[in-house]
Design a protein around this motif. Structure first.
Motif, PDB file in Angstrom:
ATOM      1  N   ASN A  83       0.868  -1.275  -0.092  1.00  0.00           N
ATOM      2  CA  ASN A  83      -0.066   0.214  -0.007  1.00  0.00           C
ATOM      3  C   ASN A  83       0.903   1.265  -0.048  1.00  0.00           C
ATOM      4  O   ASN A  83       1.347   1.585   1.079  1.00  0.00           O
ATOM      5  CB  ASN A  83      -0.780   0.227   1.357  1.00  0.00           C
ATOM      6  N   LEU A  84       1.006   1.898  -1.194  1.00  0.00           N
ATOM      7  CA  LEU A  84       1.887   3.172  -1.300  1.00  0.00           C
ATOM      8  C   LEU A  84       0.949   4.357  -1.561  1.00  0.00           C
ATOM      9  O   LEU A  84       1.272   5.322  -1.942  1.00  0.00           O
ATOM     10  CB  LEU A  84       2.576   2.944  -2.552  1.00  0.00           C
ATOM     11  N   VAL A  85      -0.581   4.268  -1.474  1.00  0.00           N
ATOM     12  CA  VAL A  85      -1.369   5.137  -1.469  1.00  0.00           C
ATOM     13  C   VAL A  85      -1.847   5.768  -0.448  1.00  0.00           C
ATOM     14  O   VAL A  85      -2.064   7.098  -0.314  1.00  0.00           O
ATOM     15  CB  VAL A  85      -2.645   4.555  -2.571  1.00  0.00           C
ATOM     16  N   ASP A  86      -2.440   5.089   0.466  1.00  0.00           N
ATOM     17  CA  ASP A  86      -3.280   5.669   1.724  1.00  0.00           C
ATOM     18  C   ASP A  86      -2.843   4.892   2.990  1.00  0.00           C
ATOM     19  O   ASP A  86      -1.679   4.095   2.894  1.00  0.00           O
ATOM     20  CB  ASP A  86      -4.627   5.874   1.658  1.00  0.00           C
ATOM     21  N   MET A  87      -3.505   5.020   4.055  1.00  0.00           N
ATOM     22  CA  MET A  87      -3.024   4.402   5.356  1.00  0.00           C
ATOM     23  C   MET A  87      -4.002   3.206   5.662  1.00  0.00           C
ATOM     24  O   MET A  87      -4.218   2.816   6.924  1.00  0.00           O
ATOM     25  CB  MET A  87      -3.295   5.439   6.227  1.00  0.00           C
TER      26      MET A  87
END
Length: 419
Positions: free
Chosen positions: A156-160
């Motif tokens: 996951n490099l987009v959000d938490m």
């Protein structure tokens, strides 16, 4: 009385990581945790929390020194410490820290890294590091549940967003109340099912074509059923007619999409055309129960209902709360996966296994997708029967899905709406 309790065990309320922290904090050696006299005071970097540049005076000269705030593995956060770059041998963690930092700077539209990071940036970096740990634990758990050749990665490099809640990963159907799977009673007598089938092998006995070539690629039209050899057959595990039952053969990655489609799945390696990729696995329920759940899923704006309607519309697979990696596969109006009905240990045509095969060669790094409103050309009686059901009931595109959902597949042939 005490001697009767020697085999008694109770669940520990603390996680292993917390126990390790406690033992190191108190100087306690523990064989089960791998803490001994030699490594009790060893320090390993768990992740990097902060960064700053400071000026150091060395005699008459001054130089700038990069400092990192380190969280040590197995130690509480109260023991975090500032360390110069030269003391750190964790190249991968350093690269990851700078990747996270530069992404955040880009998001904030800041060009240069300051000598001292803002508290909000530091908080973000720590959250990213902790999320990466959580996802790694989930990744390890997924890979421990099966013996598939392919490994599952999570990114996951987009959000938490962390692992999905209220979801249990399974590798085979979970049978609901009132439903039974009857195992096949007979098998083939072949020694070479592909080249010397006896009585047509399993597929021939069922008056269907042998589904695979010598490379395990499907060679029959979508819509026709696949009958694989089963545990009562005389052939061995290397039989050419055993493909789906061998499980996932490719390393795949569950990743967070950057256009609001939630999680997705991409392949980590090249997949040949017509090759088996994965099964659609979930909880088998009756159509009545599926209708009830469908109303609930409508309100949530998502559904994972896949009707098993090869012959009769009696059962449905629900992968909302129980499923495998297919739970995360997204829709596309120009997909690279195609569905086939497969029968192995159970020959009940109301309960096929749903298998995804590659419609074309798929490059490493490419997202895997299938059409939620798939349609199959009616080339014969079998595929006509299958098409009349699948085109209406596929995955979330069934009558159980009454909301009009916008399609975000981004393909030139996009239909704009899923349903």
């Amino acid at each position: 009385m005490a001697e009767n309790l020697k085999d008694c065990k109770v669940a520990c309320l603390a996680a292993v990581d917390h126990l390790e922290v406690f033992c190191r904090e108190k100087g306690i050696k523990c064989r089960d945790l791998g803490i001994n006299k030699k490594n009790l005071c060893e320090y390993e970097v768990e992740y990097l929390c902060n960064f700053k540049r400071k000026v150091v005076t060395n005699g008459k000269t001054q130089e700038t020194q990069d400092m990192y705030f380190v969280k040590w593995k197995g130690y509480p956060e109260s023991m975090n410490s500032w360390e110069p770059r030269k003391n750190l041998k964790c190249t991968d963690l350093l690269n990851q820290f700078w990747e996270d930092l530069m992404c955040e700077m880009l998001r904030l539209k800041k060009r240069n890294v300051p000598k001292k990071l803002d508290a909000s940036i530091v908080s973000h970096l720590v959250q990213r590091a902790k999320l990466r740990q959580i996802l790694k634990l989930w990744e390890n758990q997924l890979n421990s549940l099966g013996s598939n050749k392919g490994r599952i990665h999570v990114e996951n490099l987009v959000d938490m967003e962390g692992p999905p809640k209220n979801f249990t990963y399974i590798n085979d159907y979970k049978v609901g109340d009132g439903i039974s799977l009857n195992e096949v009673a007979v098998g083939c007598e072949c020694t070479d099912c592909l080249n010397s089938p006896v009585g047509g092998c399993c597929a021939g006995v069922s008056q269907h074509k042998f589904a695979y070539n010598d490379l395990g690629q499907v060679r029959i039209r979508p819509g026709l059923p696949i009958y694989e050899c089963n545990k009562r057959c005389c052939c061995g595990p290397d039989c050419h007619n055993r493909v789906v039952q061998r499980g996932i053969q490719y390393s795949l990655c569950i990743f967070r999409t950057d256009n609001g489609r939630g999680w997705g799945v991409r392949t980590m390696e090249r997949i040949r055309k017509n090759t088996f990729v994965m099964e659609y696995v979930g909880e088998i329920i009756t159509t009545e129960e599926a209708e009830r759940r469908g109303h609930v899923y409508d309100k949530e704006g998502a559904t994972y209902l896949f009707d098993l309607d090869y012959v009769d519309d009696e059962y449905t697979v629900d992968a909302a709360h129980y499923g495998n990696i297919s739970h995360f596969v997204n829709h596309s109006c120009d997909p690279n996966l195609q569905v086939y009905n497969v029968f192995i240990e159970n020959l009940d045509e109301r309960l096929p296994r749903i298998a995804f095969f590659a419609t074309r060669a798929i490059k490493a790094g490419e997202e895997l997708t299938f059409d939620y409103k798939m349609q199959i050309d009616p080339v014969d009686a079998e595929s006509t029967k299958m098409d009349s059901n699948f085109s209406l009931t596929g995955l979330p595109g069934s009558p159980k899905k009454r909301m009009r959902v916008e399609c975000k597949c981004g393909m030139p042939t996009c239909r704009k709406y899923l349903f």
